[in-house]
Design a protein around this motif. Structure first.
Motif, PDB file in Angstrom:
ATOM      1  N   UNK A  25      18.487  98.236  41.474  1.00  0.00           N
ATOM      2  CA  UNK A  25      18.765  97.903  42.834  1.00  0.00           C
ATOM      3  C   UNK A  25      17.718  96.885  43.276  1.00  0.00           C
ATOM      4  N   UNK A  26      16.418  97.041  42.720  1.00  0.00           N
ATOM      5  CA  UNK A  26      15.342  96.157  42.924  1.00  0.00           C
ATOM      6  C   UNK A  26      15.730  94.788  42.068  1.00  0.00           C
ATOM      7  N   UNK A  27      16.199  94.883  41.136  1.00  0.00           N
ATOM      8  CA  UNK A  27      16.621  93.636  40.202  1.00  0.00           C
ATOM      9  C   UNK A  27      17.846  92.903  40.923  1.00  0.00           C
ATOM     10  N   UNK A  28      18.824  93.807  41.655  1.00  0.00           N
ATOM     11  CA  UNK A  28      19.915  93.208  42.548  1.00  0.00           C
ATOM     12  C   UNK A  28      19.350  92.577  43.436  1.00  0.00           C
ATOM     13  N   UNK A 136      27.617  97.280  36.602  1.00  0.00           N
ATOM     14  CA  UNK A 136      27.958  96.202  35.488  1.00  0.00           C
ATOM     15  C   UNK A 136      26.157  95.635  35.266  1.00  0.00           C
ATOM     16  N   UNK A 137      25.638  95.458  36.292  1.00  0.00           N
ATOM     17  CA  UNK A 137      24.129  94.903  36.265  1.00  0.00           C
ATOM     18  C   UNK A 137      23.333  95.855  35.332  1.00  0.00           C
ATOM     19  N   UNK A 138      23.512  97.027  35.246  1.00  0.00           N
ATOM     20  CA  UNK A 138      22.933  98.143  34.575  1.00  0.00           C
ATOM     21  C   UNK A 138      23.142  97.902  33.098  1.00  0.00           C
ATOM     22  N   UNK A 139      24.496  98.092  33.034  1.00  0.00           N
ATOM     23  CA  UNK A 139      24.892  98.247  31.519  1.00  0.00           C
ATOM     24  C   UNK A 139      24.772  96.826  30.917  1.00  0.00           C
TER      25      UNK A 139
END
Length: 319
Positions: A25-28, A136-139
């Motif tokens: 979430x920090x990267x999002x 998706x962002x994690x994977x």
């Protein structure tokens, strides 16, 4: 100001935890252009931005959701709930997010919001689409490099627990994140916003490092767990996998070359263990050999012993 009242029992039972969801979430937040970025986030955005744009740039949900749910000064609570396990697995944290209803998610997004909700967020399936985006962002952008990132966050935890033994909780909590101050007498200024004081006595308290610039707080009502998500310290978050020169690795061995390269800034043995993944005994043996060769020296800082490169060690790494 936002003030938390904390007693000695809560502090004694508090824990540092690495959370894959908090880091995701920090990267999002870096994708919306609304937030100040840390050096680590800029590095991630340069690498992950093109893939994100290719997959989500034409999506009608992704960017409106990110702009509304992760605003400057506000993050919807359902995105990061305080972990219930240690260490938390991403799948468990995603399941906790999935338990939120669309109505509750919308209500959390709307808190403190001074504009109407984006129309695409008003229909059914809000949480399901958010889950797809976050997963998706994690994977695709974080999971492949997660061991490196986790080692950097764990090294920050080691540095702060070292500080706890020398300066107590005041040294650890004061300025942990922008606007956060330890005021003494069980009073923790958690931010500079005009929120009523919050009594967190009798609850669990977690501290979660992230590469985000500012961090945030997390809890859900009824709140039996509170979490402070804070920015990891400087160089620990920027270059946990500094690469040793190939010639140096051939000369003194890859493990010792890695340690020598990481000692561009002073570090304790426990910090080196966290960064390299090597056993404590092996790390100590390598440091002993490097000291005997005149490449490394050490000095005491409080109760910690810090190792650093000598001029000869600098010359070898530079060569």
């Amino acid at each position: 100001m936002g003030l938390w009242r904390i007693d000695a029992d809560v502090l004694a039972g508090s824990r540092f935890v690495v959370s894959p969801m908090a880091e995701t979430v920090g990267c999002l937040a870096a994708l919306t252009g609304q937030h100040r970025l840390s050096p680590a986030q800029r590095e991630w955005l340069d690498a992950a931005g093109p893939a994100f744009t290719a997959r989500w740039g034409g999506d009608d949900f992704a960017l409106p959701f990110l702009r509304d749910a992760i605003r400057p000064g506000w993050l919807a609570d359902f995105l990061v709930r305080p972990p219930r396990t240690d260490p938390p697995a991403f799948a468990e944290e995603l399941a906790a997010m999935a338990a939120t209803t669309d109505e509750r998610a919308r209500a959390q997004i709307l808190e403190t919001m001074d504009r109407p909700l984006a129309p695409v967020l008003l229909g059914d399936g809000l949480v399901a689409r958010a889950l797809e985006l976050v997963a998706w962002v994690w994977e695709h952008t974080l999971q492949p490099g997660w061991p490196r990132r986790r080692r950097a966050l764990e090294a920050d935890i080691v540095a702060r627990t070292d500080r706890l033994t020398t300066g107590g909780w005041a040294a650890v909590l004061d300025r942990m994140r922008p606007g956060m101050r330890w005021l003494g007498d069980g009073r923790l200024q958690i931010n500079t916003y005009d929120y009523p004081p919050r009594d967190v006595t009798g609850t669990r308290l977690l501290f979660i490092p992230t590469t985000a610039y500012r961090g945030w707080v997390a809890y859900e009502e009824p709140a039996d767990v509170h979490a402070v998500i804070y920015p990891a310290t400087g160089w620990l978050a920027q270059d946990p996998d500094a690469v040793a020169p190939e010639a140096l690795a051939r000369l003194i061995g890859p493990a010792r070359a890695r340690i020598l390269t990481l000692l561009a800034a002073p570090k304790s043995t426990t910090q080196l263990v966290a960064l390299t993944g090597q056993a404590l005994g092996s790390t100590g043996d390598h440091l002993r050999v490097l000291r005997d060769a005149g490449l490394v020296a050490r000095r005491r800082s409080g109760r910690s012993v810090l190792y650093y490169r000598t001029a000869l060690g600098d010359a070898l790494c530079g060569g």
